[in-house]
Scaffold this motif. Sequence first.
Motif, PDB file in Angstrom:
ATOM      1  N   LEU A 196       0.805  -1.208   0.000  1.00 40.77           N
ATOM      2  CA  LEU A 196       0.000   0.000   0.000  1.00 40.77           C
ATOM      3  C   LEU A 196       0.841   1.262   0.000  1.00 40.77           C
ATOM      4  CD1 LEU A 196      -2.791  -1.278   2.252  1.00 40.77           C
ATOM      5  CD2 LEU A 196      -3.280   0.395   0.496  1.00 40.77           C
ATOM      6  N   PHE A 242      -3.741  -3.435   7.551  1.00 37.18           N
ATOM      7  CA  PHE A 242      -3.568  -2.131   8.203  1.00 37.18           C
ATOM      8  C   PHE A 242      -4.467  -1.076   7.578  1.00 37.18           C
ATOM      9  CE2 PHE A 242       0.884  -3.919   8.281  1.00 37.18           C
ATOM     10  CZ  PHE A 242       0.862  -4.288   9.614  1.00 37.18           C
ATOM     11  N   PHE A 243      -5.244  -1.455   6.607  1.00 35.35           N
ATOM     12  CA  PHE A 243      -5.936  -0.434   5.824  1.00 35.35           C
ATOM     13  C   PHE A 243      -7.417  -0.736   5.601  1.00 35.35           C
ATOM     14  CE2 PHE A 243      -7.212   1.601   1.841  1.00 35.35           C
ATOM     15  CZ  PHE A 243      -6.767   2.898   2.055  1.00 35.35           C
TER      16      PHE A 243
ATOM     17  N   TYR B  55      -5.510  14.027   6.364  1.00 35.59           N
ATOM     18  CA  TYR B  55      -4.725  12.864   6.793  1.00 35.59           C
ATOM     19  C   TYR B  55      -3.568  12.634   5.833  1.00 35.59           C
ATOM     20  CZ  TYR B  55      -3.746   8.238   8.785  1.00 35.59           C
ATOM     21  OH  TYR B  55      -3.153   7.174   9.401  1.00 35.59           O
ATOM     22  N   TYR B  59       0.374  12.162   6.593  1.00 34.07           N
ATOM     23  CA  TYR B  59       0.972  10.824   6.552  1.00 34.07           C
ATOM     24  C   TYR B  59       1.351  10.314   5.166  1.00 34.07           C
ATOM     25  CZ  TYR B  59      -0.427  10.404  11.434  1.00 34.07           C
ATOM     26  OH  TYR B  59      -0.565  10.577  12.782  1.00 34.07           O
ATOM     27  N   LYS B  60       1.033  11.054   4.126  1.00 38.25           N
ATOM     28  CA  LYS B  60       1.367  10.654   2.748  1.00 38.25           C
ATOM     29  C   LYS B  60       0.714   9.335   2.340  1.00 38.25           C
ATOM     30  CE  LYS B  60       3.652  14.268   2.474  1.00 38.25           C
ATOM     31  NZ  LYS B  60       2.568  15.252   2.537  1.00 38.25           N
ATOM     32  N   ILE B  61      -0.403   9.070   2.928  1.00 37.80           N
ATOM     33  CA  ILE B  61      -1.159   7.867   2.587  1.00 37.80           C
ATOM     34  C   ILE B  61      -2.594   8.105   3.051  1.00 37.80           C
ATOM     35  CG2 ILE B  61      -0.584   6.735   4.782  1.00 37.80           C
ATOM     36  CD1 ILE B  61      -0.774   4.704   1.620  1.00 37.80           C
ATOM     37  N   ALA B  62      -3.527   7.449   2.405  1.00 41.43           N
ATOM     38  CA  ALA B  62      -4.915   7.564   2.864  1.00 41.43           C
ATOM     39  C   ALA B  62      -5.055   6.838   4.205  1.00 41.43           C
ATOM     40  CB  ALA B  62      -5.853   6.955   1.830  1.00 41.43           C
ATOM     41  N   PRO B  63      -5.978   7.251   5.034  1.00 40.60           N
ATOM     42  CA  PRO B  63      -6.143   6.580   6.324  1.00 40.60           C
ATOM     43  C   PRO B  63      -6.793   5.215   6.166  1.00 40.60           C
ATOM     44  CG  PRO B  63      -7.880   8.187   6.024  1.00 40.60           C
ATOM     45  CD  PRO B  63      -6.958   8.335   4.850  1.00 40.60           C
ATOM     46  N   MET B  64      -6.538   4.367   7.149  1.00 41.35           N
ATOM     47  CA  MET B  64      -7.270   3.109   7.246  1.00 41.35           C
ATOM     48  C   MET B  64      -8.765   3.416   7.276  1.00 41.35           C
ATOM     49  SD  MET B  64      -6.854   0.218  10.182  1.00 41.35           S
ATOM     50  CE  MET B  64      -7.057   1.291  11.601  1.00 41.35           C
ATOM     51  N   ILE B  65      -9.556   2.555   6.631  1.00 39.89           N
ATOM     52  CA  ILE B  65     -11.002   2.797   6.568  1.00 39.89           C
ATOM     53  C   ILE B  65     -11.589   2.970   7.976  1.00 39.89           C
ATOM     54  CG2 ILE B  65     -13.205   1.926   5.672  1.00 39.89           C
ATOM     55  CD1 ILE B  65     -11.035   2.432   3.546  1.00 39.89           C
ATOM     56  N   ALA B  95     -12.249   3.846  -0.154  1.00 40.54           N
ATOM     57  CA  ALA B  95     -10.826   3.874  -0.477  1.00 40.54           C
ATOM     58  C   ALA B  95     -10.615   4.370  -1.895  1.00 40.54           C
ATOM     59  CB  ALA B  95     -10.216   2.489  -0.306  1.00 40.54           C
ATOM     60  N   PRO B 107      -5.210   3.922  -3.984  1.00 40.62           N
ATOM     61  CA  PRO B 107      -4.577   2.936  -3.099  1.00 40.62           C
ATOM     62  C   PRO B 107      -4.256   1.668  -3.887  1.00 40.62           C
ATOM     63  CG  PRO B 107      -6.671   3.736  -2.190  1.00 40.62           C
ATOM     64  CD  PRO B 107      -6.603   4.195  -3.605  1.00 40.62           C
TER      65      PRO B 107
END
Lengths: 495, 111, 239
Positions: A196, A242-243, B55, B59-65, B95, B107
């Motif tokens: 990811l 984790f996602f 977010y 954090y340079k990433i989408a958050p966990m759902i 996502a 993602p």
Amino acid sequence: MAKEKFEIPSLEDALDTPPVRKGASGHLKIHPAPPQMMEKLGFPPALVEGWQKKAVDKLGELKEKYKSLKMFMEVCVKCGSCADKCHYFLGTGDPNNMPVGRQELMRKVYRKNFTAGGALFGGFARAGDMDEAALKDWTTYFYQCSQCRRCSVFCPFGIDTAEITMAAREIMDSVGAGHKYSLEVIAKVHDVGNNLGIPKPALSSTLEFLEEDVKEATGADVKFPVDAEGAEVLMITPSADFFSSPHVDSLVGYAKVFHAAGISWTFSSYASEFANFGMFIGNYAQMKKIAERIATVARDLGVKRIIVGECGHAWRVAYGFWDTLVGPFDTLEVKRPVHVCEFTNDLIKRGALKFDKTANDGFTVTYHDSCNVARASRMGESPEGQFDIPREVLKAACNKYVEMPDSVNREKTFCCGGGGGLLTDELMELRVKGAAPKTAALKRMMDEKGVNMMAMICAICKAQFTKVLPYYDIPMEVVGGVHQLVSNAIILGDK
Amino acid sequence: MGTIDMAGKKLEVDEDGYLTNLDDWSREVAGEMAKGEGVEMTEAHWEVVDFLRQYYDEYKIAPMIRILTKEIGKKLGKEKGNTKYLYELYPGGPAKQACKIAGLPKPTGCV
Amino acid sequence: MSALSLFYAGISYAGAVVFFGGLAYKLIGYALTPSPLKIPLTPQPASAAGVAWKAVGSILSFRALWNGDRWTWVGGYGLHLVLVFVFIRHLRLFLSPVPWPLADVQPFALLIGALLPLPLVYLMARRAAVDRYRQISSGADYFALALLLLIGLSGLSLKFLFHADVVGIKEFLLGLMLLSPVEVPEHPAFLVHFSLVLVLGFYFPFSKLIHAGGVLLSPTTMQADDAPDVRHVNPWGGQ
């Protein structure tokens, strides 16, 4: 979602052999990997000059490196036993999705170049050149195989189309024609450590969030450690845990099991991925490089054993390939990776875990065997442990458990339709159609047995089913992980 | 790869229509993207988009759902803090579809 | 020796060399090609003995085909069973004296062996009739069946139509085997039959018929599921 772009198969006859429909899925196209991505992984940026000959040369090289490929090119008698065993054939009717049909796309080229009969009597033997048309077929249909091995169960010679698909993709990559999905994922593992692309700060904050979340829900201080030196167990899990949902619910389950058993454990931010897409593209060096991260961390952290989470193909790689790729794991006390289901089941057998099964009484549960676990690995000591152990865990955590019919269960299980590097949006039509056989079986279980939870131990299966079941008017909440149900029912002690 | 005309500009997008340059994003672009997706943007939709961007910035990433649902639950009421509600807002998935409208990269992996 | 006899002696030896040499070349070639990774199709026994036992069962029953397609199993299993009896029936021509159990089963072997055309015609018809099989069948697939059919029919004609001199044929074959060729029986039906067998001999190792030996070497079915216990090294793995 634009659901009307293609016809959704009827579940009524999704398990029956369809009539042959030539070219039925020939229109599906993959996204090519962009040049910089190809180069990053050591492949030519774009289709190279003279690719026709280079592809043939590569096939010649691979057939001398892989006994499987050489034999599977030569020993098929075309009995047709496999023909209607592929979920993509059942879903599309395209003859190139019959396993033997798919294999023939490569055999055509093989015969022409590496057999006397093919060279002398081309058309008679169905031999053909590696040309534009062949490449088009390859880039289409070798991305309509999820490497699930179901066909080989029915082959008198155990011919495994997965081996052929892997070789085909390796050949295509080597001449500059790659698939974006898998290569992008692999590049992220090299850059960040997981599919990811979750960087360490995000991973840490995600795990902290889960600690708070579990504390809120249960009152227990269940920890989700990362990079903890001196831990006994290194936990490697697919980064989707984790996602995504429901993946994360299994992750919470692993943590609760460790907590209840009082065993120290840790994730690693460097090796934060269990999946190994190197297998999907048939590239040994990539597969090895990806696995290397885990071996390195296991040594550096000084853990005693590696336990791995719910991921199908990665369990195959871990169980069957890790030791060859990056072993031996001499610093470990347990030299082989342990599947989290084996781990949990051992604890259950020893009486170390307690469950309140009524917590799952809202569910009538069935189990979906994921293909790589079922047909390419084992758990525990018994040859059928990969089937029995997850079921034993489920039965320990749930009161209401029912089996799928034999024809779609255990080694005869159908792929979810999204495995083997096909879990990508541009192939949604294929994924929906390929999911039809297993979905039909599920639907029957829902209608006849009141099933409302299909548990599984594969991140791809979970992601695929949550996306495609709604096309069949089945809610995505039916999809869950084995450790999700463990998580619901486990009684957390004060260890 | 290609370009689309949006909010009066030519914007570079990938094969699935995700913005290639995060800086190209604006609320206007998001609105037009949503239209293309058949999503009618309401207050609740914007909450999701805003949180995703915030977010991602950090954090340079989408958050966990799960993080996203919890956040939405906090903002819009507990009964809305679940995946089901997110899918009601974004039928293509929180996502994938929500990230697209929020201008985040797609993602990758087993999602 | 007549020119015809010289020709047949020469081509027979060439056929034997190509057949046995080709078989060895192919099968040893398979055996020597590396298996970089362990890829048993599971569930699979963890021991070599277990795998061997399972393989015997699979080969004797055509288990995978039985599970895959019963109608093809009928034809495929029937064909191979009949071929076993055809082989038994022909052994008497190569052994002198014929050992007693072999001599005793000859009438039965003839009875079963004479059925050879049935599974062949059935399998050919199946290839043509079922859409999936029509799709995958090439000229070569029909050729293999047709060749066997012609061999079978010409062979049966020697027994039932144009009675051939078995003693003369046996002398000819034994002469070839003992490297002192004698005159070939100038019986047209025999010459047709024998020539077709030679074609089969030349064709066999380099065609899909190699499956007969290949079935014993397939990595998915013949590897033990022993990854946790036995270290497997990839010869080209670079470590």
